[in-house]
Design an enzyme around this catalytic site. Structure first.
Site, PDB file in Angstrom:
ATOM      1  N   CYS A   1       0.904  -1.160  -0.526  1.00 49.34           N
ATOM      2  CA  CYS A   1      -0.248   0.173   0.302  1.00 49.34           C
ATOM      3  C   CYS A   1       0.606   1.350   0.192  1.00 49.34           C
ATOM      4  O   CYS A   1       1.230   1.726   0.901  1.00 49.34           O
ATOM      5  CB  CYS A   1      -0.585  -0.139   1.468  1.00 49.34           C
ATOM      6  SG  CYS A   1      -1.742   2.005   1.426  1.00 49.34           S
TER       7      CYS A   1
ATOM      8  N   CYS B   1      -0.331   4.244   2.085  1.00 50.33           N
ATOM      9  CA  CYS B   1      -0.608   3.644   4.031  1.00 50.33           C
ATOM     10  C   CYS B   1       0.673   3.809   3.656  1.00 50.33           C
ATOM     11  O   CYS B   1       1.545   4.395   5.237  1.00 50.33           O
ATOM     12  CB  CYS B   1      -0.623   2.265   3.891  1.00 50.33           C
ATOM     13  SG  CYS B   1      -1.967   2.012   3.409  1.00 50.33           S
ATOM     14  N   ASP B   2       2.184   3.268   3.426  1.00 47.30           N
ATOM     15  CA  ASP B   2       3.181   3.781   3.417  1.00 47.30           C
ATOM     16  C   ASP B   2       4.198   4.575   2.894  1.00 47.30           C
ATOM     17  O   ASP B   2       5.224   4.606   3.270  1.00 47.30           O
ATOM     18  CB  ASP B   2       3.598   1.507   3.570  1.00 47.30           C
ATOM     19  CG  ASP B   2       3.044   1.112   4.876  1.00 47.30           C
ATOM     20  OD1 ASP B   2       2.689   1.836   5.723  1.00 47.30           O
ATOM     21  OD2 ASP B   2       2.581   0.240   3.765  1.00 47.30           O
TER      22      ASP B   2
END
Length: 304
Positions: free
Chosen positions: A131, A134-135
């Site tokens: 992701c 997300c990261d």
């Protein structure tokens, strides 16, 4: 705790939320269950441009709008992990809760597929991620590699350029599978380069963290090691359907098989979204599935 409800929806992604909206608005007592926050893959999607009537919107924003609407007519969101659905439509949760439903909609979607190469298990969470939204911020000023040539890979690579020093896309073919628009944006981005005709063979770790990836030329079998601090595989999905593996409704790849009414071979159990066997998996097709499944469940339950 055992409860009786009209409709249980497993999964709170776009398919599940659309089903909850239509089921509850039709007057069915409706429970939507998910082991994560409502939104599904929308929560991992930086930007959406092709959801009709909305325009450009971030995935999390669209997820919040959908969720608020999905519970506006009385549907209940229940946090929990479903471990089994029985032939008689009993839905068992990991905490022991059992819901007895008149109809069940499976809308659990699919998870990202792993590369299946040496050192990957150790790399996940230590430089390998599925992701970018997300990261991505963890890879500021670092070199990262994206595996895959579809829309997800191209879009995630674009997003990663906001943080990374450089993004290398690795594909096994000589052409992308993504949209023309996504391809053009990648080709015009100076922070992205592409390695064609290669596949990942091994993750390189240093002190327990990703420090490179071994790539193999599919034509010559020659290998090279590419230094990087992050790896993002986008090479397909695996349906989240293990909890219905004993119902005889899955194909050989684990996707749920259903008729045009989205009802499975088990009467009263329906499917919607990415865990269904179908050709196109998009937010708009998931919501359409949810509407169709909930509407047909309503007719079956009420006889109307």
């Amino acid at each position: 705790m055992d409860r009786q409800v009209d409709l249980v929806i497993i999964g709170a992604g776009p398919a599940g939320m659309a089903a909850a909206l239509y089921g509850s608005r039709a007057g069915l007592s409706t429970v939507m269950i998910d082991a994560s926050a409502p939104g599904g893959k929308l929560l991992k999607t930086y930007q959406i441009e092709n959801y009709p009537g909305v325009g450009t919107v971030s995935g999390p924003d669209l997820a919040m709008q959908m969720y608020q609407q999905s519970i506006a007519f009385g549907a209940e969101f229940l946090y929990g992990e479903v471990v089994e659905v029985t032939q008689d439509k009993k839905v068992r949760l990991a905490d022991g809760t059992v819901l007895e439903a008149k109809a069940v909609i499976i809308g659990t979607g699919a998870r990202e597929k792993e590369m299946g190469i040496p050192n990957e298990a150790e790399a996940i969470g230590h430089g390998e991620s599925f992701c970018a939204v997300c990261d991505g911020a963890f890879f500021r000023n670092k070199d990262v590699v994206v595996i895959g040539g579809g829309n997800s890979a191209l879009e995630e690579a674009q997003f990663l350029t906001r943080f990374a020093s450089h993004v290398t896309i690795v594909i096994r073919r000589d052409v992308f599978r993504g949209s023309v628009k996504a391809q053009k944006e990648v080709e015009e981005n100076e922070k992205i380069s592409v390695i064609y005709h290669h596949i990942p063979k091994e993750v390189v770790l240093t002190d327990g963290k990703v420090s490179g990836i071994v790539l193999e030329n599919v034509q010559t079998k020659e290998q090279q090691t590419l230094a990087c601090q992050g790896i993002f595989p986008f090479i397909g999905q695996v349906p989240e359907t293990s909890f219905v593996k004993d119902l005889g409704i899955l194909n050989e790849r684990g996707y749920v098989i259903a008729n045009e009414q989205l009802e499975t071979a088990v009467k009263g159990i329906y499917v919607a979204g990415d865990c269904k066997e179908k050709d196109l998996r998009q937010v708009v097709t998931a919501t359409a599935d949810g509407v169709i499944a909930a509407t047909n469940a309503f007719h079956a339950i009420t006889g109307m």
